[in-house]
Every structure is written in structure tokens, then in C-alpha cells.
Scaffold this motif. Structure first.
Motif, PDB file in Angstrom:
ATOM      1  N   TRP A 128     -16.115  72.772  97.164  1.00  0.00           N
ATOM      2  CA  TRP A 128     -16.784  72.814  98.495  1.00  0.00           C
ATOM      3  C   TRP A 128     -15.733  72.318  99.542  1.00  0.00           C
ATOM      4  O   TRP A 128     -15.460  71.213 100.144  1.00  0.00           O
ATOM      5  N   ASP A 141     -27.020  74.202 109.400  1.00  0.00           N
ATOM      6  CA  ASP A 141     -27.158  73.705 107.865  1.00  0.00           C
ATOM      7  C   ASP A 141     -25.777  73.548 107.368  1.00  0.00           C
ATOM      8  O   ASP A 141     -25.141  74.632 107.231  1.00  0.00           O
ATOM      9  N   THR A 143     -25.045  73.072 104.663  1.00  0.00           N
ATOM     10  CA  THR A 143     -24.407  73.607 103.073  1.00  0.00           C
ATOM     11  C   THR A 143     -24.844  74.958 102.985  1.00  0.00           C
ATOM     12  O   THR A 143     -24.586  75.540 101.892  1.00  0.00           O
ATOM     13  N   ALA A 144     -25.384  75.784 103.811  1.00  0.00           N
ATOM     14  CA  ALA A 144     -25.934  77.051 103.715  1.00  0.00           C
ATOM     15  C   ALA A 144     -24.913  77.924 103.232  1.00  0.00           C
ATOM     16  O   ALA A 144     -25.031  78.855 102.651  1.00  0.00           O
ATOM     17  N   TRP A 145     -23.638  77.631 103.896  1.00  0.00           N
ATOM     18  CA  TRP A 145     -22.753  78.733 103.618  1.00  0.00           C
ATOM     19  C   TRP A 145     -22.048  78.719 102.197  1.00  0.00           C
ATOM     20  O   TRP A 145     -21.378  79.721 101.870  1.00  0.00           O
ATOM     21  N   HIS A 146     -22.279  77.759 101.487  1.00  0.00           N
ATOM     22  CA  HIS A 146     -22.048  77.753 100.097  1.00  0.00           C
ATOM     23  C   HIS A 146     -22.680  78.880  99.395  1.00  0.00           C
ATOM     24  O   HIS A 146     -22.159  79.106  98.142  1.00  0.00           O
ATOM     25  N   SER A 147     -23.670  79.398  99.701  1.00  0.00           N
ATOM     26  CA  SER A 147     -24.136  80.496  99.048  1.00  0.00           C
ATOM     27  C   SER A 147     -23.793  81.944  99.103  1.00  0.00           C
ATOM     28  O   SER A 147     -24.015  82.816  98.599  1.00  0.00           O
ATOM     29  N   ASP A 148     -22.578  81.799  99.893  1.00  0.00           N
ATOM     30  CA  ASP A 148     -21.868  83.319 100.302  1.00  0.00           C
ATOM     31  C   ASP A 148     -20.580  83.127  99.771  1.00  0.00           C
ATOM     32  O   ASP A 148     -19.710  82.412 100.268  1.00  0.00           O
ATOM     33  N   LYS A 149     -20.251  83.785  98.475  1.00  0.00           N
ATOM     34  CA  LYS A 149     -18.957  83.706  97.786  1.00  0.00           C
ATOM     35  C   LYS A 149     -17.858  84.266  98.692  1.00  0.00           C
ATOM     36  O   LYS A 149     -16.672  83.583  98.747  1.00  0.00           O
ATOM     37  N   VAL A 152     -17.015  81.309 101.003  1.00  0.00           N
ATOM     38  CA  VAL A 152     -16.605  79.944 100.243  1.00  0.00           C
ATOM     39  C   VAL A 152     -14.941  80.320  99.850  1.00  0.00           C
ATOM     40  O   VAL A 152     -13.997  79.560  99.953  1.00  0.00           O
ATOM     41  N   ASP A 219     -30.679  85.381 107.285  1.00  0.00           N
ATOM     42  CA  ASP A 219     -30.990  85.219 105.933  1.00  0.00           C
ATOM     43  C   ASP A 219     -31.121  83.580 105.563  1.00  0.00           C
ATOM     44  O   ASP A 219     -31.711  83.292 104.753  1.00  0.00           O
ATOM     45  N   ARG A 220     -30.654  82.899 106.384  1.00  0.00           N
ATOM     46  CA  ARG A 220     -30.931  81.255 106.054  1.00  0.00           C
ATOM     47  C   ARG A 220     -31.813  80.673 107.216  1.00  0.00           C
ATOM     48  O   ARG A 220     -31.833  79.533 107.212  1.00  0.00           O
TER      49      ARG A 220
END
Length: 224
Positions: A128, A141, A143-149, A152, A219-220
Motif C-alpha cells: 500500500w 475513494d 483505496t480504489a487505486w489499489h485494485s489497479d496493478k 500500484v 469503473d469506480r
């Protein structure tokens, strides 16, 4: 509001610019501390060094107030000087030698850089990276960025660039501090201060110009 076409690179550049305050903010943060350090190394007089550096900071602060612009960066410098002076005062009051007082001035910086480096590297290790939260603050949001490799990965690279200057400072300055090398310690504080920080920002700028990682807000966005 950020458009769906915005990129991580654009967001990070904007957030860093805001955090640093541009060239003026950098100067206001760096000059008072450098002035205090140089005067203290030359004169060994903490009171004189404190008075001169605070006077310079007060002048910068007055200009900001008159212009009705943010005083954040001037106050940050004043806080840093005050912490160093407080450590030195405590060393003096406890019967420390002149050398002990001098070392005490540099103690807060070592503690700050050590803790900062550990915390930032830890955010990368756990997956993170802290720069990701800059992106999240704009997306609405955290934490939404964390779903995009891809996001990250880029945020991890940028977070490493933030951490490395602190790691270098501790690696160089801690042995000097332990060995009571006050002159070299002061010189390293100046050389590894904003010059090193600006070099890291240059590397960060290079990373931000060579990649283009889209932020897809659509998408978010939660369904209504």
C-alpha cells in the motif's frame, strides 16, 4: 474535479506541487534551517544562530501575511528550528558539553528521517505505497487505486523515490553523529537536505513523464 481522462502522473504532479509550495515554498523551508545550521557550526553560539534564523523566518512570514498567502512553509521551517534548539537547550541544561549540545541540534533530524524512512518503506512492503493515497484523495475513494496493478506499481516506484533520500541521510549522518563529527555532520545536513530532495524530485519527474497510467473513475463510480 478530476476528469476520467486524468492520469496518475497528473494527479501526483499536482499533489506534489501543492505540498512543496513551488520554488518559493522550497526556499522558505530551506533557507532558515540552512542559516541556523551554518551559523551554529561557525559561531558555536546557539542563541545567536537561533535569533538570526528566527529573524529571517519572521521576515519571510511578514511578507506572506502582507500578501495574504499561505504561511505553511515558513512555519514548517520555524518548527524545525525550534525542535533543534529545544534539544540543544535540554542537552545544555543537563550539563552536557559544548559538543553534546552541538550533537543535540542534529538529533531531531536523524530521528525524523529514520522514522519517515521506516514508515514509507513499510507501506511499500505491505503493498500500500503511500503515494497511492495521494491519488485516492483526488479520486474520492482512498483505496480504489489499489485494485489497479499498474497504478500500484507506479505508486510504489514513486514512494521509493520519496524514501531513498531519508535512507541516505540516516546512512551517512548516523555514523558521523555517533563519532561526534560535528563539522561533517553539519555539512552533510546541508548537502543532503534540499539538494538531495530536489534530485529525488527530478527522478520522480522523469518517472512521471515516461509513463501514462489512466485513472478510470467511471469503473469506480458506485451505481445509483
Amino acid at each position: 474535479m478530476t476528469s476520467p481522462q486524468a492520469t496518475v502522473e497528473q494527479v501526483v504532479r499536482a499533489q506534489l506541487s501543492k505540498a512543496l509550495g513551488g520554488p518559493r515554498g522550497i526556499v522558505e523551508s530551506a533557507v532558515p534551517t540552512a542559516l541556523f545550521t551554518v551559523l551554529f557550526l561557525v559561531t558555536k553560539d546557539i542563541r545567536l544562530s537561533l535569533v538570526v534564523s528566527i529573524a529571517a523566518t519572521a521576515a519571510l512570514l511578514i511578507v506572506r501575511v502582507v500578501q495574504r498567502s499561505t504561511t505553511q512553509f515558513v512555519l514548517n521551517a520555524l518548527f524545525g528550528i525550534g525542535i533543534g534548539a529545544f534539544f540543544a537547550y535540554r542537552a545544555s541544561q543537563s550539563g552536557g558539553s559544548e559538543e553534546d549540545v552541538a550533537r543535540a541540534v542534529f538529533t531531531p533530524g536523524l530521528i525524523y528521517n529514520g522514522v519517515y524512512a521506516v514508515v514509507i518503506v513499510l507501506t511499500i512492503v505491505v503493498g500500500w505505497p503511500i503515494v497511492g493515497f495521494m491519488v485516492g484523495s483526488v479520486m474520492g475513494d482512498p483505496t480504489a487505486w489499489h485494485s489497479d496493478k499498474a497504478m500500484v506499481r507506479l505508486c510504489s516506484q514513486l514512494t521509493w523515490v520519496l524514501a531513498i533520500p531519508c535512507v541516505i541521510r540516516v546512512a551517512v549522518q548516523l555514523p558521523l553523529w555517533l563519532d561526534h563529527q560535528i563539522g561533517l555532520l553539519g555539512a552533510s545536513k546541508i548537502a543532503l537536505g534540499w539538494p538531495l530532495q530536489l534530485a529525488s524530485f527530478a527522478v520522480m519527474g522523469w518517472l512521471l513523464t515516461r509513463n501514462r497510467t489512466p485513472i478510470d473513475l467511471d469503473d469506480r463510480t458506485p451505481e445509483r
